[in-house]
Design an enzyme around this catalytic site. Sequence first.
Site: not given
Length: 680
Positions: A76, A96
């Site tokens: 990210e 995730e």
Amino acid sequence: MKKLFRGRMSKLLLLQEGGKFSGGFDISSFGDLHSGKIEQPKVGYISIDILTELLEGATKPSVAAIDGLCLGGGLEVSMACHARISTPTAQLGLPELQLGIIPGFGGTQRLPRLVGLTKSLEMMLLSKPIKGEEAHQLGLVDSVVSPNDLVNTARRWALDICELRKPWIKSLYKTDKLEPLGEAREILKFARAQARKQAANLEHPLICIDVIEEGIVSGPRAGLWKEANAFQGLLFSDTCKSLLHVFFSQRATSKVPGATDLGLMPRKITKVAILGGGLMGSGIATAMILSNYPVLLKEVNEKFLIAGIDRIKANLQSRVIKGKMTEERYEKAMSLLSGALGYEKFKEVDLVIEAVIENVKLKQQIFADLEKYCPSHCILATNTSTIDLNLIGEKTKSQDRIVGAHFFSPAHVMPLLEIVRTQHTSAQVVVDLLDVGKRIKKTPIVVGNCTGFAVNRMFFPYTQSALLFVDYGMDVYKIDRACTKFGMPMGPFRLADLVGFGVAVATGMQYLENFPERVYKSMLIPIMMEDKRAGEASRKGFYKYEDRRKATPDPEIMTYIQKSRSMAGVTPDAELMKLSDKDIVEMVFFPVINEACRVLDEGIAVKASDLDIASIFGMGFPPYRGGVMLWGDSIGAKYIHGKLQEWAKRYGSFFEPCSYLAERAAKGIPLQVKSRPGYR
Ligand SMILES: C[C@@H](O)CC(=O)SCCNC(=O)CCNC(=O)[C@H](O)C(C)(C)COP(=O)(O)OP(=O)(O)OC[C@H]1O[C@@H](n2cnc3c(N)ncnc32)[C@H](O)[C@@H]1OP(=O)(O)O
């Protein structure tokens, strides 16, 4: 970050250390958030959110140099940089959802804009990383170079951006990879349908899709805001707490008091012998050669040996057909396999795993032979699923190196390995077998020696309680449906068909011998066996199997059920007919929790979290419920104890709550315990 705005600084490089760029945000901190030890930050106030915004909006270009793992927060932050340089073998992903949350820090918004909606959905919903090569083809990274050239290439890239020779790209605002809105909506609709089909009980995959859609329809900043709010909500969900518990518990199974805390190093296992080329032996041999262990497969005659080798070939060929293995890798794996009809070559082996039929005398003779023909350091393991290891080793003087290596069928597929230690098994042997378990990509749990060890013993009541309730009038298929709706891969009756009635009866006899007070003596399976109904292999069991493995309810079983009821001398209980799926799940699983408490109380298992992992990886208990003990704690010992007491009064001692459970119910303390003194 201040340097980003100082005149002297021209560019920023993000580098990895020691070959692992990043495994993502430190998820151990999530536990502190759950416990309130760390105050929950306001949405948008998380420093890392601010970091990604600052990076992307900075007046200096930033370039990520990626090698090794680049997962979660690592990717990210990299996507907030203005370029990414990777090595070909780096792994880039947003895993995730495996933790019950969704990607944060802009991951749901930047990934679709870099690789396109379809690929980004696959990567996020399946928690599936891609290699650097593919990332470059997709546009997730701007260049792929060797590790030696990585940092210099990234440095030059940043300079080129500064000097306008390379574009200065803010991925949050890219649109060229996004499909047109109409097409995007169709892709998202299909993704939702798949998510509902594959994980009916899970909300977070659908929430992830909603967040991605928000960014596409209303723009990336709206998407960021929705992502931040959704992330915070999911972080405190039961699913996230359960999956985090599973993540850390799975890794904790290899921490074994009295074995791994003695400073012992695992000894090198260079050659493995497997006795028995049947279903289990061939599966174990397959698992071993897939992890590059040379294997000597021994059988009693040429015919059985060839059959065993053919099973191993079939196991590997099925991986080649599924594209999980190349022909070249197949040949290499098969080259590691050799056969034997005698013990001559056993003087070279370091580990033997016996996987012959469950016959005590035969196993005793085999272990006496192994003691004679194997080197004195050789580990003597048995794959027995129920026989006492002390009995198996009775004719030897090698109890210190006798250990259980209990695999679950199919052994080359199922992830759990039960390492069974007796009071004589040495700590070194346990450490050695834990190391082998890790190398063959199993999740090992170390348990004590008793009938059924941990998994089979905990789950024996799964089928027992179901059989009892069928005698008292409940419907076989309603019980199975309730269990699969709860998240089990199959209900107790479909499982009995799969395992086969012969095994079910043999196991039942073992439990009757060892735990007579808590075996429900149903006659249903023996009655069906008299009519050659023996489960899936005989094409008829609780279900009928007309085309291949498709299980279809079979009205004919009512005849057997009525006979079983009359032999049990019980009349259908009208109350049971009105039970909801939730009630059924409780009546089938509370006895499982009760037995798990006994396994813990007797020191067969070291810690409750090991039993959670055992239930998930050994029996398919839904991981998003955390395992039998964590799920039990989510319901509460007091409630479970009360229900078991009620059923014990109505249906007999099978449901009698154990003292461990009673104590926790009375004191209001959780079933989970940190650790227990040694093993029995
Ligand atoms: C806002 C969000 O988007 C931000 C996030 O990044 S959320 C986290 C996303 N990352 C992940 O989900 C990755 C989780 N970790 C893994 O998948 C694997 O650990 C790995 C692929 C990174 C490495 O696997 P492997 O080489 O097999 O090593 P282990 O799994 O055994 O892990 C080694 C030890 O590291 C601990 N650990 C791994 N990842 C994390 C993490 N993200 N946070 C905290 N700790 C982590 C793991 O527990 C092991 O610890 P031990 O004490 O050695 O058992």
